[in-house]
Design an enzyme around this catalytic site. Sequence first.
Site, short mmCIF file in Angstrom:
data_model
loop_
_atom_site.label_atom_id
_atom_site.label_comp_id
_atom_site.label_asym_id
_atom_site.label_seq_id
_atom_site.Cartn_x
_atom_site.Cartn_y
_atom_site.Cartn_z
N LYS A 183 0.82 -1.21 0.00
CA LYS A 183 0.00 0.00 0.00
C LYS A 183 0.85 1.26 0.00
CE LYS A 183 -4.40 -1.49 1.91
NZ LYS A 183 -5.47 -1.15 2.87
N LYS A 242 -7.32 -10.26 -8.18
CA LYS A 242 -8.50 -10.30 -7.32
C LYS A 242 -9.53 -9.27 -7.77
CE LYS A 242 -8.63 -9.92 -2.76
NZ LYS A 242 -8.30 -9.83 -1.33
N LYS A 282 -12.19 -3.10 -5.67
CA LYS A 282 -12.85 -1.80 -5.85
C LYS A 282 -11.93 -0.81 -6.53
CE LYS A 282 -11.12 -0.47 -1.43
NZ LYS A 282 -11.01 -1.29 -0.27
#
Length: 344
Positions: A114, A206, A209
């Site tokens: 991240k 995956k 969003k």
Amino acid sequence: MTFKERVFSGVQPTGNLHLGNYLGAIARFAALQDNYDCIYCVVDLHAITVWQDPAELARATREVTAAFIACGIDPKKHIIFNQSQVAEHAELAWVFNCVARMGWLNRMTQFKEKAGKDRENASVGLFAYPNLMAADILVYRGTHVPVGEDQKQHLELSRDIAQKFNNDFSASIKAHGFGETFFPLPEPLIAGPATRVMSLRDGSKKMSKSEPSDYSRINLTDDADAIAQKIRKAKTDPEPLPSEEKGLEPRPEADNLVGIYAALAAVPKAQVLAEFGGAQFSTFKSALVDLAVVKLGPLGAEMKRLVHDPVYIDSVLADGASRAQTIAADTMKAVKDIVGFIRR
Ligand code: TRP
């Protein structure tokens, strides 16, 4: 010491909920409620470890709450609430910031992903994220935590923190009459590969969003037309479906669609292939559209209905928070005594 079995899990209120969140998390949460006392938390404190638009954060918090309820989690028998309403999460997280070691957190792969290359510019909260997660679970002395594969490392850290706290304060824990150990070592309930939903555009990624194309995912509030369009446009290959699971191995997109069908129908993949082996994708996709619309349509409709009733949603969250806090305050009282903080 034996601990009362208690399930805790959290979902971040960021972006729209999609099929991956449903099959990988929320549907599993609902399934656990007959066998455990469950606490399900909308983790808004975790969400702000990266910038969130305030109005969007509030909207997404209510949407996750609506999804919990629409999926059948009973907010009276169990607890549904948002993290920021129970200050004990942040309070215990501070203690854990002082228990966990820099070296432990430096190994967290999610932080590395991240934060990316610009580590210097990541928030301190993003680095300490796993300590807050440990506090979420342990402030309720949670024993079982349904999470996806990607959270396994964080859960191991929670166990390390619980163990180090138990060791560092063992004399005080005993002296205050809490027995040998204060915190349980929480166990992951990891979802099997059947509940791992991949992007409809790329079977190796995956469903997420953050993927730019909305065609890569089925949102829980998509209507029947959108569901149908996305499934019809989903990437496939030119071969008909295999009759055996082995035939799916080199075909990630086919594997994903069969996996989605199996999960929605609650049957093994082998059974889906027994029915559709040799069929063309057009046939299989039509069946998948029908199934997805039947299973997800009512869920999306109920979520939309609930989201339009924020007074009700907020009352569920407030009631959940007050019941959660009763448990959390009890733990914090003990933690303060154990650590040596004077309290009122
Ligand atoms: N980190 C989890 C995720 O992104 C969310 C989460 C926060 C959580 N606190 C938790 C999950 C406690 C389980 C238990 O999916």
